[in-house]
Design a protein around this motif. Structure first.
Motif, mmCIF file in Angstrom:
data_model
loop_
_atom_site.group_PDB
_atom_site.id
_atom_site.type_symbol
_atom_site.label_atom_id
_atom_site.label_comp_id
_atom_site.label_asym_id
_atom_site.label_seq_id
_atom_site.Cartn_x
_atom_site.Cartn_y
_atom_site.Cartn_z
ATOM 1 N N ASP A 1 0.799 -1.220 0.000
ATOM 2 C CA ASP A 1 0.000 0.000 0.000
ATOM 3 C C ASP A 1 0.834 1.273 0.000
ATOM 4 O O ASP A 1 0.293 2.385 -0.028
ATOM 5 N N SER A 2 2.157 1.147 0.044
ATOM 6 C CA SER A 2 3.045 2.309 0.033
ATOM 7 C C SER A 2 4.421 1.874 -0.425
ATOM 8 O O SER A 2 4.725 0.668 -0.491
ATOM 9 N N LEU A 3 5.263 2.856 -0.726
ATOM 10 C CA LEU A 3 6.643 2.546 -1.093
ATOM 11 C C LEU A 3 7.340 1.822 0.042
ATOM 12 O O LEU A 3 8.060 0.838 -0.184
ATOM 13 N N GLU A 4 7.167 2.288 1.276
ATOM 14 C CA GLU A 4 7.863 1.664 2.401
ATOM 15 C C GLU A 4 7.444 0.209 2.586
ATOM 16 O O GLU A 4 8.281 -0.659 2.862
ATOM 17 N N THR A 5 6.158 -0.074 2.413
ATOM 18 C CA THR A 5 5.720 -1.461 2.519
ATOM 19 C C THR A 5 6.385 -2.318 1.454
ATOM 20 O O THR A 5 6.877 -3.421 1.745
ATOM 21 N N ALA A 6 6.429 -1.825 0.223
ATOM 22 C CA ALA A 6 7.062 -2.572 -0.861
ATOM 23 C C ALA A 6 8.549 -2.781 -0.595
ATOM 24 O O ALA A 6 9.091 -3.868 -0.835
ATOM 25 N N LEU A 7 9.220 -1.744 -0.089
ATOM 26 C CA LEU A 7 10.646 -1.866 0.208
ATOM 27 C C LEU A 7 10.900 -2.863 1.331
ATOM 28 O O LEU A 7 11.835 -3.677 1.259
ATOM 29 N N ARG A 8 10.088 -2.816 2.379
ATOM 30 C CA ARG A 8 10.276 -3.737 3.500
ATOM 31 C C ARG A 8 10.060 -5.185 3.067
ATOM 32 O O ARG A 8 10.775 -6.091 3.524
ATOM 33 N N GLU A 9 9.093 -5.420 2.204
ATOM 34 C CA GLU A 9 8.888 -6.769 1.685
ATOM 35 C C GLU A 9 10.087 -7.202 0.838
ATOM 36 O O GLU A 9 10.558 -8.332 0.943
ATOM 37 N N TRP A 10 10.589 -6.290 0.015
ATOM 38 C CA TRP A 10 11.717 -6.637 -0.867
ATOM 39 C C TRP A 10 12.976 -6.932 -0.064
ATOM 40 O O TRP A 10 13.667 -7.918 -0.332
ATOM 41 N N VAL A 11 13.287 -6.091 0.921
ATOM 42 C CA VAL A 11 14.540 -6.283 1.652
ATOM 43 C C VAL A 11 14.485 -7.551 2.499
ATOM 44 O O VAL A 11 15.529 -8.193 2.724
ATOM 45 N N TYR A 12 13.316 -7.950 2.958
ATOM 46 C CA TYR A 12 13.217 -9.194 3.728
ATOM 47 C C TYR A 12 13.600 -10.381 2.848
ATOM 48 O O TYR A 12 14.460 -11.196 3.213
ATOM 49 N N HIS A 13 12.956 -10.492 1.700
ATOM 50 C CA HIS A 13 13.202 -11.638 0.828
ATOM 51 C C HIS A 13 14.587 -11.575 0.187
ATOM 52 O O HIS A 13 15.299 -12.582 0.117
ATOM 53 N N PHE B 1 -4.252 -8.690 2.065
ATOM 54 C CA PHE B 1 -3.817 -9.238 3.341
ATOM 55 C C PHE B 1 -2.965 -8.228 4.101
ATOM 56 O O PHE B 1 -2.518 -7.222 3.538
ATOM 57 N N SER B 2 -2.761 -8.494 5.368
ATOM 58 C CA SER B 2 -1.935 -7.628 6.204
ATOM 59 C C SER B 2 -0.465 -7.935 5.951
ATOM 60 O O SER B 2 -0.055 -9.103 5.957
ATOM 61 N N SER B 3 0.329 -6.898 5.725
ATOM 62 C CA SER B 3 1.747 -7.082 5.464
ATOM 63 C C SER B 3 2.435 -7.666 6.691
ATOM 64 O O SER B 3 2.282 -7.169 7.808
#
Length: 213
Positions: free
Chosen positions: A88-100, A164-166
């Motif tokens: 839902d935001s750039l930060e959410t997308a970045l946090r998902e990317w850096v985890y994986h 779903f919830s991030s």
């Protein structure tokens, strides 16, 4: 099952090593046919991964189609069935990317200071999604099997995807689109550099336009 169509603009981050344009970006569908015997097996045989009614091509469709034709193991998809994930935001997308991506870098033993450049794509959800925000059985930190089975059933039932919830950005939301037609064409919104300290990604910054030397 309750259905929700998110009104927020969705964000997806990918590594900038992947080309920004591919043959799915062309307005001329004939290009795909001409490349059928001379390019990637995934491009030539996209019907293995995407139903013909959901096939999309033209400006803004390359990153979407790539997520289905080059699937990787995920919470709601498998190596044989892709999905388009976004936050839902750039930060959410970045946090998902850096985890994986961090797990991959750790697996390869990258222990020095490095940086990675990513780019973000944005778009809007085009169809109602199944609301899984309160379904904790699909939100295990590492066990994706329940979500994969459920998503396969939803796809067979003609559903477009799930909300779903991030897990990586608490309080935020994410989507997993099971069909390309569940989104509008996407646009590139910016490039970002992420710093790796030898153990994890620690910070990011937006890259401004490059100047010629």
């Amino acid at each position: 099952m309750e259905h929700i169509k998110p009104e927020w603009k969705h964000h997806r981050v990918i590594h900038s090593k992947y080309p920004p344009l591919d043959c799915f970006e062309s307005d001329d569908a004939m290009i795909l046919g001409e490349l059928e015997s001379a390019t990637s097996d995934r491009v030539a045989h996209w019907p293995r991964y995407v139903d013909e009614s959901d096939f999309r091509y033209g400006p803004g469709w390359g990153p979407v189609m790539a997520s289905f034709c080059y699937p990787a193991e995920g919470r709601f998809n498998t190596l044989s069935r892709g999905a388009y994930y976004a936050g839902d935001s750039l930060e959410t997308a970045l946090r998902e990317w850096v985890y994986h991506s961090g797990k991959v870098w750790q697996g390869f033993g990258v222990t020095n200071d490095y940086s990675a450049v990513v780019r973000c794509y944005t778009g809007h959800t085009a169809e109602p999604l199944v609301d899984l925000r309160n379904q904790s059985q699909y939100m295990h930190d590492t066990n994706y099997a329940p979500g994969q089975r459920m998503a396969a059933d939803l796809l067979n039932a003609g559903e477009y995807g799930v909300l779903f919830s991030s897990i990586r950005h608490p309080g935020a939301e994410a989507i997993a689109l099971l069909r390309p037609s569940a989104t509008t064409p996407v646009i590139q919104s910016g490039h970002y550099v992420l710093q790796w300290n030898g153990e994890r990604f620690t910070q990011y910054a937006r890259l401004e336009e490059y100047c010629p030397l």
